[in-house]
Each structure stands twice: as C-alpha cells, then as structure tokens.
Design an enzyme around this catalytic site. Structure first.
Site, PDB file in Angstrom:
ATOM      1  N   GLU A  48       9.064  15.799  15.626  1.00 40.59           N
ATOM      2  CA  GLU A  48       9.295  16.047  14.070  1.00 40.59           C
ATOM      3  C   GLU A  48       8.933  17.381  12.714  1.00 40.59           C
ATOM      4  OE1 GLU A  48       8.756  12.613  11.891  1.00 40.59           O
ATOM      5  OE2 GLU A  48      10.608  12.184  11.114  1.00 40.59           O
ATOM      6  N   CYS A  98      14.067  10.521   7.022  1.00 43.56           N
ATOM      7  CA  CYS A  98      13.484   9.990   8.210  1.00 43.56           C
ATOM      8  C   CYS A  98      15.274  10.367   9.565  1.00 43.56           C
ATOM      9  CB  CYS A  98      13.426   8.624   8.585  1.00 43.56           C
ATOM     10  SG  CYS A  98      13.955   7.541   8.211  1.00 43.56           S
ATOM     11  N   LYS A 131       0.850  -1.128  -0.041  1.00 42.00           N
ATOM     12  CA  LYS A 131      -0.086  -0.090  -0.367  1.00 42.00           C
ATOM     13  C   LYS A 131       1.006   1.255  -0.090  1.00 42.00           C
ATOM     14  CE  LYS A 131      -1.900   3.392   2.202  1.00 42.00           C
ATOM     15  NZ  LYS A 131      -1.915   4.997   1.997  1.00 42.00           N
ATOM     16  N   GLU A 145       9.542   1.169  11.141  1.00 42.97           N
ATOM     17  CA  GLU A 145      10.469   2.112  10.857  1.00 42.97           C
ATOM     18  C   GLU A 145       9.703   3.518  10.980  1.00 42.97           C
ATOM     19  OE1 GLU A 145      13.392   1.421  10.387  1.00 42.97           O
ATOM     20  OE2 GLU A 145      13.416  -0.318   9.499  1.00 42.97           O
TER      21      GLU A 145
END
Ligand code: NAD
Length: 490
Positions: A381, A282, A173, A248
């Site tokens: 973040e 990331c 997906k 992750e």
C-alpha cells in the site's frame, strides 16, 4: 494562539506533564498548532472519567436520550461545517470541496446511528411450553477508539457515533498528524448535551498515547483504523486482557475493467477512485487491471486524464489533488516511485514535484505501467496518488491478479455482462465489491476487510454487534428433566 488540549471528564486540559507536539499545514509547511501530547497518566485519567460516566450517568440506559443527543451532534456538525472544513483543509491538505463532503458524511453518521440507538433490541427463541430464550444487548463499557490521519473527522464519526449510540463511553486517540478536527468534534458533542465523561480525547503519538490506551485493563474494546502492521501490534498487546478488537486496516484494491464495460464511466471512476482524497484513501482502487484487448487505448486515455488533474492549493475550489499529509509521508511515496523505476517499471505520468508550490508536500499524481505482480509497488500500500496498471487476459487471470496481494479491503469491477459480474463478485477476495460503481456506501451495509485488511465489520447492525455484549437468557416455562446427581445413597 489557541491551545489544543485533551478532553477529559468534560474539561479541556493540558497533559499531566505539560508536553505538546506540533502540527503543520501540509500545503505550506507552516506551523499550525501546538497540541497536548498525552501519555499513560492522561490515558488513565480519561479512562477513569469514561468509566465514571458509564456507571453514574444515564447514558448506558437511556436510549431515547442518546438518540436525541446524537441527533443534536449531527445538527452541530452541519451548523459548524465551515469551521470543520477550514480546520480539516489546513490540517490534512484535503481539497476544500472534498473536505465539505467529508463533513456532511460525518453528520450523516451521527444522524444514522442516533436513529439506530432506539432500535437496539434483542431476539427471542421460544420453545413453546418448555423454554423462552431471549437475548439482551448491553453496552460493553469504555471503548478505546484509535484513528488514522486521513479523513480524520469522517473516520472518527464512523467510530464515535455507533460506539456512543449503543451506550458505551469512550476515549478517542486521534492521529498525531491531523489531530485538530477531533477537538471541534468534542466541542460539538459537549454543546449537544452529551454528559461529561462520555466522550474523551487524549492526543498524542501512537507509542506513548495509543499504546497505553490499548494496554489499559479497564478498556475492554478497541476499535482501530490504521496500518496493518500497527493493527498487528495492537492485537498482540490487547491479547493480554483478551480485548475485543475491530480492525480496519490497509488496502491495495484492484479495479478490474473488461472490454465490455461502459468505458467512459469506468475511466471516470478509475481516476476518482485512486486520486481523490489526495490518494490517501483506504479503499483507493490503486491497482488497475485492464483486459488486454483494450489496454493500450484505455491507458492512453487514462494518461491524458491523469496528466490534466489539477494539483494545488487545497483551499482553491478548483483543486482536485492537494498536498500529502506530511513531509515524511511524501518521502515514503517518492521512495515507492523510485523503487518502481529501479525494478524496471515505467512511471508513465507524474510522480515528480509540481512547479510553483514550494513548501508544501505536493506530488504530481502518478501512473505506473510495465509492472510485474511481484513488484513492491504492486504488492504494498503506497497510500498516495499512485496507480499501477497492468493488462490481463480472461476472467481467470483477472481474478488471479486481483486476489494476488495480502490485502482484501475493496475491489471494483467494470463489465456490462451480468453473469460475469456476479461470477467475479463472488470470486474477488475483498470485504466490499463495487460493480460498475465508484465507492458509494449505504450506511446500513457491513464495511471491513478480508485477509490482512482487517478483522470484523462495522456499519449498521454490524457496528452494534461489535459495540454491545449479548447475554442469552433461558427461562424454563415448566419443570424439565434435571439429572439428580448425588440424590441416591451410595
Ligand atoms: P497508523 O497505523 O500509523 O496510525 C493509526 C493510529 O494508530 C494513529 O492514531 C497512531 O497514533 C496510532 N498508533 C500507532 N502506533 C500505535 C500503537 N503501537 N498502539 C496504539 N496506537 C498506535 O496509520 P496511519 O498512517 O495514521 O493511517 C494510514 C493507514 O490507515 C493506511 O494503511 C490506511 O489504509 C489505513 N486506513 C484504513 C481504513 C479502513 O477502513 N480499512 C480507513 C482509513 C485508513
């Protein structure tokens, strides 16, 4: 105009209800493509196709065949590198030179795991004369792979390659903001002779296509890359069927620069580490900690470099930072900058919209100083070209600041002192610590996050641990005592 469809059981198909969603070019805001918008019925069809391929094709049992096919996928990625780069640049806004590197890395992922497919083996634990114990490793079944919008091709390859190499089949997906390169990957996988149904794609939104994949009872493992909050939702919903998960997640990684470092190289790495990939990385080193004795001088040089970064059209090879992925994301990043100003921080460089690029989601790379550890822009973040910088005094404070967030994905350390480097590397609470190095990765090494940056590790053997089930077989080599319950009359 081309239609971008689901891939189910080897066929490109529209969604069950015919719905589509739009993807746009981040550099211009122009309509790029209509993409099939999947739902639970499409997910179910894809899972059934993947299950059938797992049971009926030789994919799960023929390691040599898998290795050869995945090797051909790697070749196909290189052969069609130009197509991948064109699609990735227009769908994500990644600068063309960086998109090229991502395509090459995706090919390396396939060739690396193709080779590993033939090395998948178990272990033996002999007890001479008494037992022979050994382990068998086998694929788990249908994997659900859910990926984010940043560097989509590379991150998809990072999951698909080990998943298929270990004999599973899968449903991918892709992220709804950058779904297109997954389609090209599906074409390359089909051209490589991977049996129909081994690799399936269902496009769509997280809530309507991702959630049913996570909830599907016949998908025993989910590998997810994305935001920490989404990861938590997925774990909760996967708990119903006790799914195996690899997470992750997000990061807010520190870069710690000591006065004794090679400051030229450290400066290059700081700038590249946070602003490359449009800051949508990331493992971005988004919190800079500089030893107080060199802080003013280092920040001055850093500010000059940040102000000189070339922001612009991602198709131009001279561009270093392109547009952000989506207007909503741009708004979010601008919100962090505004919040930082309101909390008393200084946006020393950038943070505004560049002139002459109307229509795109452009933002001038930002450097923020005068921050306090508790500020949102330090703790959360941002996932854009935004760097916060603060001074520290001594190793103890460096560690305290570096570890003082809920994330623990990566950490970067710059010092020429050997003993300090090892001391700090052991003290940094992160899945990966890079010492005097920017984000260069050996594919054999474990990758993943500590704290709220993830669960589990992928890469090399660690990927195979996740994607295989281990059975321990214990064989008696002769008679051994077996208690005789019920053997004596009462
Ligand atoms: P996101 O969590 O919003 O979405 C990621 C994927 O999950 C998308 O495909 C989305 O459609 C899907 N999704 C959303 N809600 C879902 C649900 N309820 N059930 C199932 N699937 C759902 O993340 P994003 O904004 O696409 O990506 C940015 C994030 O990804 C950042 O936090 C970044 O740090 C992280 N990231 C982590 C790594 C890593 O390796 N640790 C790598 C790249 C990106």
């Amino acid at each position: 105009m081309r239609r971008w469809q689901h891939l189910i059981g080897g066929r490109w198909v529209d969604g069950a209800d015919g719905r589509t969603f739009e993807t746009t070019n981040p550099a211009t805001g122009a309509h790029l493509a209509e993409v099939a918008d999947g739902g639970a019925e499409d997910v179910d069809r894809a899972v059934k196709a993947a299950e059938k391929a797992f049971r009926e094709s030789s994919w799960a049992t023929d390691a040599e065949g898998r290795a050869a096919a995945l090797g051909r996928v790697a070749e196909g990625l290189i052969r069609r590198q130009g197509d991948f780069v064109d699609v990735e640049v227009s769908d994500t806004g990644l600068p063309v030179t960086q998109a090229r590197g991502q395509a090459v890395r995706a090919a390396s992922n396939f060739s690396f795991f193709a080779e590993m497919a033939t090395r998948l083996s178990g272990e033996t634990y002999p007890q001479p004369g008494r037992f022979l114990n050994y382990t068998l490793r086998r694929p788990v079944g249908v994997a659900g792979l859910i990926t984010p919008w940043n560097t989509p091709l590379m991150l998809e390859s990072w999951k698909v390659a080990p998943c298929l190499a270990s004999g599973n089949t899968c449903v991918l997906k892709p992220a709804e903001w950058s779904p297109l390169s997954a389609v090209l990957l599906g074409e390359v996988i089909a051209e490589a002779g991977v049996p129909d149904g081994v690799f399936n794609i269902v496009h769509g939104l997280g809530e309507t296509a991702g959630a049913p994949l996570v909830a599907h009872p016949d998908v025993p493992l989910i590998s997810f890359t994305g935001e920490t909050t989404t990861g938590k939702t997925i774990i909760r919903s996967g708990a119903e069927h006790l799914k195996r998960v690899s997470m992750e997640l997000g990061g807010k990684s520190p870069v710690v620069v000591f006065a004794d470092a090679d400051l030229e190289r450290a400066l290059d790495a700081v700038v590249f580490g946070v602003y490359s990939l449009n800051g949508e990385r990331c493992t971005a080193g988004s919190r800079l900690l500089v030893e107080d004795s060199i802080y003013p001088a280092f920040i001055e040089r850093l500010a000059q470099r940040v102000a000189a970064i070339r922001v612009g059209d991602p198709t131009d090879p001279a561009t270093e930072v392109g547009p952000l992925i989506h207007p909503d994301h741009l708004e979010r990043v601008l919100g962090y900058l505004q919040g930082a100003r309101e909390e008393g921080a200084t946006v020393l460089v950038g943070g505004g919209r560049p002139a002459g690029v109307a229509g795109g989601n452009y933002l001038l790379p930002a450097l923020i100083t005068d921050v306090q550890p508790a500020m949102r822009v330090v703790q959360e973040e941002v996932f854009g070209p935004v760097l916060v910088a603060m001074p520290f005094h001594g190793e103890e404070e460096a560690l305290e600041l570096a570890n003082g967030v809920r994330y623990g994905l990566a950490a970067y350390l710059w010092t020429e002192q050997l003993t300090r480097a090892h001391r700090l590397a052991a003290g940094l609470l992160a899945g990966m610590v890079w010492v005097n190095s920017q984000n260069v990765r050996d594919l054999r090494t474990p990758f993943g996050g500590a704290k709220e940056s993830g669960i589990g590790r992928e890469g090399g053997d660690y990927s195979f641990d996740f994607y295989t089930e281990t059975t321990t077989v214990q064989v008696a080599l002769g008679p051994h005592p077996i208690p005789k319950f019920g053997a004596t009359p009462r």
